[in-house]
Write an enzyme that holds these catalytic residues in place. Structure first.
Site, PDB file in Angstrom:
ATOM      1  N   GLN A 101      -7.269   7.294  45.543  1.00  0.00           N
ATOM      2  CA  GLN A 101      -6.490   7.844  44.375  1.00  0.00           C
ATOM      3  C   GLN A 101      -5.627   8.354  44.666  1.00  0.00           C
ATOM      4  O   GLN A 101      -4.039   9.004  43.996  1.00  0.00           O
ATOM      5  CB  GLN A 101      -7.296   9.627  45.217  1.00  0.00           C
ATOM      6  CG  GLN A 101      -9.303   9.473  44.507  1.00  0.00           C
ATOM      7  CD  GLN A 101      -9.387  10.262  44.184  1.00  0.00           C
ATOM      8  OE1 GLN A 101      -9.286  11.475  43.644  1.00  0.00           O
ATOM      9  NE2 GLN A 101     -10.109  10.229  45.579  1.00  0.00           N
ATOM     10  N   ASP A 104       0.327   6.532  48.561  1.00  0.00           N
ATOM     11  CA  ASP A 104       1.374   6.781  49.729  1.00  0.00           C
ATOM     12  C   ASP A 104       1.482   4.943  50.144  1.00  0.00           C
ATOM     13  O   ASP A 104       2.679   4.655  50.988  1.00  0.00           O
ATOM     14  CB  ASP A 104       0.805   7.219  50.711  1.00  0.00           C
ATOM     15  CG  ASP A 104      -0.653   7.145  50.949  1.00  0.00           C
ATOM     16  OD1 ASP A 104      -1.406   7.938  51.614  1.00  0.00           O
ATOM     17  OD2 ASP A 104      -1.363   5.695  50.765  1.00  0.00           O
ATOM     18  N   HIS A 119      -4.623   6.134  41.046  1.00  0.00           N
ATOM     19  CA  HIS A 119      -3.205   7.041  40.289  1.00  0.00           C
ATOM     20  C   HIS A 119      -2.108   6.466  40.482  1.00  0.00           C
ATOM     21  O   HIS A 119      -1.230   7.202  40.539  1.00  0.00           O
ATOM     22  CB  HIS A 119      -3.625   8.466  41.074  1.00  0.00           C
ATOM     23  CG  HIS A 119      -4.614   9.293  40.694  1.00  0.00           C
ATOM     24  ND1 HIS A 119      -5.277   9.924  41.826  1.00  0.00           N
ATOM     25  CD2 HIS A 119      -5.196   9.057  39.720  1.00  0.00           C
ATOM     26  CE1 HIS A 119      -6.483  10.698  41.384  1.00  0.00           C
ATOM     27  NE2 HIS A 119      -6.275   9.900  40.019  1.00  0.00           N
ATOM     28  N   CYS A 127      11.339   3.502  34.119  1.00  0.00           N
ATOM     29  CA  CYS A 127      12.744   3.804  32.809  1.00  0.00           C
ATOM     30  C   CYS A 127      11.719   3.909  31.703  1.00  0.00           C
ATOM     31  O   CYS A 127      10.743   2.758  31.669  1.00  0.00           O
ATOM     32  CB  CYS A 127      13.794   2.528  32.638  1.00  0.00           C
ATOM     33  SG  CYS A 127      14.648   2.996  31.000  1.00  0.00           S
ATOM     34  N   CYS A 130      13.489   2.030  28.972  1.00  0.00           N
ATOM     35  CA  CYS A 130      12.829  -0.022  28.909  1.00  0.00           C
ATOM     36  C   CYS A 130      11.825  -0.359  29.218  1.00  0.00           C
ATOM     37  O   CYS A 130      11.672  -1.406  29.678  1.00  0.00           O
ATOM     38  CB  CYS A 130      14.743  -0.362  28.885  1.00  0.00           C
ATOM     39  SG  CYS A 130      14.951  -0.135  30.969  1.00  0.00           S
ATOM     40  N   ASN A 214     -15.926  13.048  56.874  1.00  0.00           N
ATOM     41  CA  ASN A 214     -14.713  14.245  55.973  1.00  0.00           C
ATOM     42  C   ASN A 214     -14.682  14.768  56.927  1.00  0.00           C
ATOM     43  O   ASN A 214     -15.059  14.874  57.078  1.00  0.00           O
ATOM     44  CB  ASN A 214     -15.412  14.119  54.824  1.00  0.00           C
ATOM     45  CG  ASN A 214     -14.733  15.378  54.053  1.00  0.00           C
ATOM     46  OD1 ASN A 214     -13.444  16.101  54.658  1.00  0.00           O
ATOM     47  ND2 ASN A 214     -13.808  14.962  52.355  1.00  0.00           N
TER      48      ASN A 214
HETATM   49  N1  APR Z   1     -10.074  12.882  58.010  1.00  0.00           N
HETATM   50  C1  APR Z   1     -11.091  13.402  57.315  1.00  0.00           C
HETATM   51  N2  APR Z   1     -11.072  13.302  56.177  1.00  0.00           N
HETATM   52  C2  APR Z   1     -10.236  14.583  56.073  1.00  0.00           C
HETATM   53  C3  APR Z   1      -9.192  14.609  56.968  1.00  0.00           C
HETATM   54  C4  APR Z   1      -9.432  13.627  57.964  1.00  0.00           C
HETATM   55  N3  APR Z   1      -8.092  13.930  58.670  1.00  0.00           N
HETATM   56  N4  APR Z   1      -8.570  15.881  56.910  1.00  0.00           N
HETATM   57  C5  APR Z   1      -8.488  15.854  55.645  1.00  0.00           C
HETATM   58  N5  APR Z   1      -9.628  16.009  54.796  1.00  0.00           N
HETATM   59  C6  APR Z   1     -10.059  16.154  53.591  1.00  0.00           C
HETATM   60  C7  APR Z   1     -10.804  16.994  52.657  1.00  0.00           C
HETATM   61  O1  APR Z   1     -11.772  18.436  53.568  1.00  0.00           O
HETATM   62  C8  APR Z   1     -10.843  16.604  51.310  1.00  0.00           C
HETATM   63  O2  APR Z   1     -11.564  16.695  51.301  1.00  0.00           O
HETATM   64  O3  APR Z   1      -9.784  15.204  52.670  1.00  0.00           O
HETATM   65  C9  APR Z   1      -9.930  15.981  51.346  1.00  0.00           C
HETATM   66  C10 APR Z   1      -8.551  15.711  50.707  1.00  0.00           C
HETATM   67  O4  APR Z   1      -8.752  16.110  49.368  1.00  0.00           O
HETATM   68  P1  APR Z   1      -7.411  16.208  48.451  1.00  0.00           P
HETATM   69  O5  APR Z   1      -7.089  17.047  49.412  1.00  0.00           O
HETATM   70  O6  APR Z   1      -8.758  17.189  47.033  1.00  0.00           O
HETATM   71  O7  APR Z   1      -7.458  14.777  48.445  1.00  0.00           O
HETATM   72  P2  APR Z   1      -7.669  13.939  47.214  1.00  0.00           P
HETATM   73  O8  APR Z   1      -9.418  14.741  46.591  1.00  0.00           O
HETATM   74  O9  APR Z   1      -7.250  12.881  47.339  1.00  0.00           O
HETATM   75  O10 APR Z   1      -7.076  14.656  45.461  1.00  0.00           O
HETATM   76  C11 APR Z   1      -7.553  14.287  44.396  1.00  0.00           C
HETATM   77  O11 APR Z   1      -6.020  15.104  43.179  1.00  0.00           O
HETATM   78  O12 APR Z   1      -4.077  16.461  42.797  1.00  0.00           O
HETATM   79  C12 APR Z   1      -5.055  14.984  42.609  1.00  0.00           C
HETATM   80  O13 APR Z   1      -3.986  13.159  41.816  1.00  0.00           O
HETATM   81  C13 APR Z   1      -4.164  14.209  43.527  1.00  0.00           C
HETATM   82  O14 APR Z   1      -5.551  11.840  44.000  1.00  0.00           O
HETATM   83  C14 APR Z   1      -5.262  13.195  44.165  1.00  0.00           C
HETATM   84  C15 APR Z   1      -6.197  13.748  43.214  1.00  0.00           C
END
Ligand code: APR
Length: 245
Positions: A101, A104, A119, A127, A130, A214
């Site tokens: 998702q 980067d 994503h 652009c 074009c 996580n």
């Molecule tokens: N190691 C593992 N997990 C981690 C760490 C870590 N060091 N630090 C944070 N996390 C976990 C958090 O607990 C959380 O569950 O990463 C997750 C980040 O969640 P989000 O910020 O919601 O990111 P994500 O799930 O990728 O969001 C999905 O939302 O805003 C949109 O397009 C954006 O792709 C993104 C989508």
């Protein structure tokens, strides 16, 4: 946790079609904050800056937030041990694809070859008139919104805004990879955002073992997750990699 890591390492070693599904959490140890949670980006920036309609109506304001989040800040980030282990697992033939998702580009920089970007990617600017594509270094981001050299129309980052469709090829290949998977590593994601969040569920529906890494519980943990390894992605993945034969 030791016994569970050993079991997970055995499952990974004997997998035939494993995939990884990653979110912002896998890049936190590279210095990129997650979107949600106590210090998340959405607690500092208004998500409307990534709303497609808002972007078209307020390109300069949108671009100010986009530049600060995705170019000033992300630009310096380097891949971390978690990205590296996934690239090494692919090298060993144990990981078929990364469905990410994230925008980067850190999976590719760590050496992963098969990466489906659900994503899009912040390393391309397009652009809207074009279709000419730019890399960030070709664009002067001190003048916002950046304009196309051809027709002076506004450039948009080539990642998916809220209200925008998922890139068709990435969507199709991610879904197929999930359906073919016998193991899915779900790493660093809350599972909040659809349709991306249905990828692990689709894998599970087709019989995959779900291994979640996580620091906190997510929308998956009490549901489809078979093994929940709580901790930092790089630490856990590096420990697992050491146990893999
Ligand atoms: N190691 C593992 N997990 C981690 C760490 C870590 N060091 N630090 C944070 N996390 C976990 C958090 O607990 C959380 O569950 O990463 C997750 C980040 O969640 P989000 O910020 O919601 O990111 P994500 O799930 O990728 O969001 C999905 O939302 O805003 C949109 O397009 C954006 O792709 C993104 C989508």
């Amino acid at each position: 946790m030791e016994k569970e890591l050993q079991k997970v390492a055995e499952i990974i070693s004997s997998s035939k079609s494993m995939i990884a599904f990653t979110g912002a959490g896998i890049s936190v140890e590279s210095g990129i904050p997650p979107f949600r949670g106590p210090d998340g980006l959405w607690s500092r920036y208004d998500p409307k800056c990534l709303d497609l309609d808002y972007f078209h109506l307020n390109p300069e304001e949108s671009w100010k937030a986009i530049k600060s989040i995705f170019y000033d800040f992300f630009g310096e980030a380097k891949y971390n041990g978690a990205h590296k282990v996934l690239a090494q697992l692919e090298e060993k033939g144990l990981l078929k694809a990364v469905v990410t998702q994230n925008i980067d580009n850190l999976h590719q920089e760590a050496g992963s070859k098969t990466v489906y970007e659900f994503h899009g990617n912040s390393q391309r600017l397009i652009c809207l008139q074009c279709g000419k594509s730019y890399v960030p270094s070709e664009v002067n981001l001190n003048e916002l919104p950046p304009k196309c050299v051809n027709d002076k129309k506004i450039l948009k980052p080539d990642f998916v805004f809220f209200g925008e469709g998922i890139p068709e090829t990435a969507y199709r290949k991610s879904l197929q990879a999930a359906r073919d998977a016998d193991v899915v590593l779900v790493i660093g994601t809350t599972g909040e955002v659809m349709p991306a969040a249905m990828i692990p569920t689709e894998a599970k529906r087709n019989g995959a073992v779900v291994i979640e890494i996580n620091t906190e519980e997510s929308n998956y943990t009490d549901g489809i997750t078979d093994y929940f390894l709580q901790g930092k992605a790089s630490e856990i993945l590096e420990e697992i990699y050491c146990l893999i034969k």
